[in-house]
Design a protein around this motif. Sequence first.
Motif, PDB file in Angstrom:
ATOM      1  N   ALA A 154       7.126   8.852  16.039  1.00 53.35           N
ATOM      2  CA  ALA A 154       7.438   7.907  14.765  1.00 53.35           C
ATOM      3  C   ALA A 154       5.397   7.730  13.949  1.00 53.35           C
ATOM      4  N   SER A 155       6.612   8.038  12.335  1.00 52.52           N
ATOM      5  CA  SER A 155       5.061   7.764  12.329  1.00 52.52           C
ATOM      6  C   SER A 155       4.159   6.690  11.519  1.00 52.52           C
ATOM      7  N   SER A 156       5.403   5.604  12.164  1.00 55.41           N
ATOM      8  CA  SER A 156       5.083   3.897  12.592  1.00 55.41           C
ATOM      9  C   SER A 156       5.909   2.892  13.777  1.00 55.41           C
ATOM     10  N   VAL A 157       5.172   2.341  13.667  1.00 54.39           N
ATOM     11  CA  VAL A 157       6.266   0.786  15.263  1.00 54.39           C
ATOM     12  C   VAL A 157       5.742   0.394  14.279  1.00 54.39           C
ATOM     13  N   LYS A 158       7.035  -1.470  13.918  1.00 52.90           N
ATOM     14  CA  LYS A 158       5.500  -2.421  14.540  1.00 52.90           C
ATOM     15  C   LYS A 158       7.075  -3.519  14.162  1.00 52.90           C
ATOM     16  N   SER A 159       6.193  -4.451  15.020  1.00 51.53           N
ATOM     17  CA  SER A 159       7.056  -5.813  14.929  1.00 51.53           C
ATOM     18  C   SER A 159       8.372  -6.303  13.992  1.00 51.53           C
ATOM     19  N   SER A 160       8.896  -6.378  13.419  1.00 45.30           N
ATOM     20  CA  SER A 160      10.435  -6.571  12.905  1.00 45.30           C
ATOM     21  C   SER A 160      11.025  -7.629  13.115  1.00 45.30           C
ATOM     22  N   GLU A 161      11.430  -9.178  11.829  1.00 48.12           N
ATOM     23  CA  GLU A 161      12.277  -9.878  12.393  1.00 48.12           C
ATOM     24  C   GLU A 161      13.740  -9.105  11.639  1.00 48.12           C
ATOM     25  N   ASP A 162      13.680  -8.682  10.374  1.00 48.60           N
ATOM     26  CA  ASP A 162      14.021  -8.103   9.647  1.00 48.60           C
ATOM     27  C   ASP A 162      14.825  -7.021   9.757  1.00 48.60           C
ATOM     28  N   THR A 163      17.013  -7.505  10.699  1.00 46.38           N
ATOM     29  CA  THR A 163      17.886  -6.741  11.034  1.00 46.38           C
ATOM     30  C   THR A 163      18.103  -5.931  10.031  1.00 46.38           C
ATOM     31  N   SER A 164      18.118  -6.361   8.291  1.00 50.08           N
ATOM     32  CA  SER A 164      18.598  -5.408   7.555  1.00 50.08           C
ATOM     33  C   SER A 164      17.658  -4.377   7.515  1.00 50.08           C
ATOM     34  N   SER A 165      17.257  -4.172   7.509  1.00 52.71           N
ATOM     35  CA  SER A 165      16.268  -2.731   7.425  1.00 52.71           C
ATOM     36  C   SER A 165      16.693  -1.481   8.621  1.00 52.71           C
ATOM     37  N   MET A 166      17.135  -0.297   7.751  1.00 54.28           N
ATOM     38  CA  MET A 166      17.672   0.434   8.121  1.00 54.28           C
ATOM     39  C   MET A 166      16.974   1.205   9.531  1.00 54.28           C
ATOM     40  N   PHE A 167      15.676   0.797   9.731  1.00 54.56           N
ATOM     41  CA  PHE A 167      15.403   1.691  10.782  1.00 54.56           C
ATOM     42  C   PHE A 167      14.529   0.397  11.998  1.00 54.56           C
ATOM     43  N   ASN A 232      12.982  -8.957  34.098  1.00 53.76           N
ATOM     44  CA  ASN A 232      14.045  -8.505  33.032  1.00 53.76           C
ATOM     45  C   ASN A 232      14.445  -6.633  33.277  1.00 53.76           C
ATOM     46  N   ASP A 233      15.632  -7.258  32.856  1.00 53.38           N
ATOM     47  CA  ASP A 233      16.390  -5.381  33.199  1.00 53.38           C
ATOM     48  C   ASP A 233      16.092  -4.720  32.107  1.00 53.38           C
ATOM     49  N   ASP A 234      16.107  -5.014  31.138  1.00 50.77           N
ATOM     50  CA  ASP A 234      15.989  -3.813  30.208  1.00 50.77           C
ATOM     51  C   ASP A 234      14.873  -3.868  29.158  1.00 50.77           C
ATOM     52  N   ILE A 235      13.436  -3.182  29.517  1.00 49.40           N
ATOM     53  CA  ILE A 235      13.042  -3.948  27.343  1.00 49.40           C
ATOM     54  C   ILE A 235      12.317  -2.501  26.658  1.00 49.40           C
ATOM     55  N   VAL A 236      11.627  -2.805  25.555  1.00 49.05           N
ATOM     56  CA  VAL A 236      11.068  -1.090  25.230  1.00 49.05           C
ATOM     57  C   VAL A 236       9.485  -1.110  25.434  1.00 49.05           C
ATOM     58  N   GLU A 237       9.615   0.045  25.317  1.00 48.34           N
ATOM     59  CA  GLU A 237       7.827   0.605  25.571  1.00 48.34           C
ATOM     60  C   GLU A 237       7.568   0.936  24.572  1.00 48.34           C
ATOM     61  N   ALA A 238       6.947   0.571  22.773  1.00 40.87           N
ATOM     62  CA  ALA A 238       6.589   1.012  21.624  1.00 40.87           C
ATOM     63  C   ALA A 238       5.028   0.702  21.741  1.00 40.87           C
ATOM     64  N   GLY A 239       3.861   1.283  21.927  1.00 39.82           N
ATOM     65  CA  GLY A 239       2.641   1.893  20.763  1.00 39.82           C
ATOM     66  C   GLY A 239       2.599   3.064  19.949  1.00 39.82           C
ATOM     67  N   ALA A 240       1.135   3.636  20.080  1.00 41.00           N
ATOM     68  CA  ALA A 240       0.197   4.615  19.339  1.00 41.00           C
ATOM     69  C   ALA A 240      -0.858   5.327  20.434  1.00 41.00           C
ATOM     70  N   LEU A 241      -1.025   6.120  19.515  1.00 45.49           N
ATOM     71  CA  LEU A 241      -2.348   6.100  20.688  1.00 45.49           C
ATOM     72  C   LEU A 241      -2.758   7.542  19.550  1.00 45.49           C
ATOM     73  N   ASN A 242      -4.043   6.801  19.545  1.00 49.13           N
ATOM     74  CA  ASN A 242      -5.253   7.978  18.697  1.00 49.13           C
ATOM     75  C   ASN A 242      -5.457   8.791  18.528  1.00 49.13           C
ATOM     76  N   ILE A 243      -5.116   9.995  18.282  1.00 45.04           N
ATOM     77  CA  ILE A 243      -5.231  11.306  18.422  1.00 45.04           C
ATOM     78  C   ILE A 243      -5.839  11.933  16.896  1.00 45.04           C
TER      79      ILE A 243
END
Length: 455
Positions: A154-167, A232-243
């Motif tokens: 991804a080019s961007s990953v951020k926390s969001s509550e906007d469920t209407s967002s296409m992503f 928890n049975d299922d979780i999400v791993e999301a983040g970023a690396l400074n390259i």
Amino acid sequence: MKKIIVLAVLFLSQTIAFSQSRIDLDIDYACFALDSSQSMLELYYNLYTRKLTKFELNGHTAISAKLLVALQDSLHKPLFDKNYTIEANVTEDSVGQQSFIGRLQYAIKPGKYFLQAAVFDAKKAGSQSDTIKQNLAVEMFKSDRFALSDIQLASSVKSSEDTSSMFYKNTYEVIPNPSMVFGTRLPALFYYCELYNLKVNPGTEYLKLETILFDSQNKPVMKKTKLVPRSNDDIVEAGALNISKLSSGSYTFAIVLVDSIKKIGVMQSKKIYLYFPDRKDTAILAKAEDNYMASEFAVMSEEELNDMFAQSKYIAKKDEIKKWAGLSDLDAKRKFMHQFWSVKEKSVEGNPGDYKRKYFERVAYANEKFSGLKRKGWQSDRGRVYIVYGEPSEIERFPNEIDKKPYEIWHYNSLEGGAEFMFGDLNGFSEYQLLNSTLRGELRDDNWMNRLQQL
């Protein structure tokens, strides 16, 4: 993940490299758990808009593209052939700097598939397209042990509550990066991955999660480790690396999940490319009259003249190359280059200066598109072919063949009734070499596919 099939499109403004007439297309994919019999296949695409035809839509300037997606099973049986029309409003000053970023979702059974995607200008019949063909492996995630989904770059990953967002996805907004290229414009590698069945057959209270970036020699250059609780049975791993401090080249990004007590683990990986040019190419040559061209050469330094002739050698005759090699006086070199390009201009139809301008536009494009770690784009095989023969009628790209190294086939419909050039990424650094061509006078090797075999 909900069982849905949607088309999502994001219209972004960014600085990118464009072809002269074809609509470039990038494709990536990832698979996620859905239910007991199907997985969710997500296709991510990026298509650039500069060459799309502008038209009026409800009082606004708009552009429109057609995206064709076809999928076959392992027996070459067609599963579907879908045609998507994508439209968006644009401003006059931004149409050349924008791209469509989108996502397609398909509920599909596990197995091996063959994907073909192509893009066309919806408002221009017979427009040139970029075509991508590649094999897909859709996984069924086991329910009797912990598992990892594919990695979404991804080019961007951020926390969001906007469920209407296409992503929007599991409390995050994840903007795909289908090009898989990071670097000066994207100095952070963003990623998204899902962890499944963490509570099944626990051997320990925690699992060890590692994110590792390997260079082209499979040496780890970055590594992060953390413990993941199995509450928890299922979780999400999301983040970023400074390259931002790494070198240009090909890398492999991996996520590893390990049960250190039972000594079992799973891993997912994805190939990425980092590009940090030492300097930006600034050789832009303007259209000019003969008298202006004379003054242009008259003020050029010897280094500039040497660089220009080196880039011009693809169209130079043997006697011209020999004569240039014998010149040592600066004024003689200036006069030679003026005469050289005056002769070339008179040999083709068009306005004075057009041929030279277009030639160096191709050089600039080759530098932007095909530069590698050790040489500029104009010095590469793809750069030479592009500069000499111009824009291909079609490019077929095969970046992820299971048993073959990445390769491309360039089609020129106007050369000798139809000619092809085959390039292969033999060293893994995206420096594609010419392996074969059907055009007379070019390299010919009918066994070129053998050089692509993975060891």
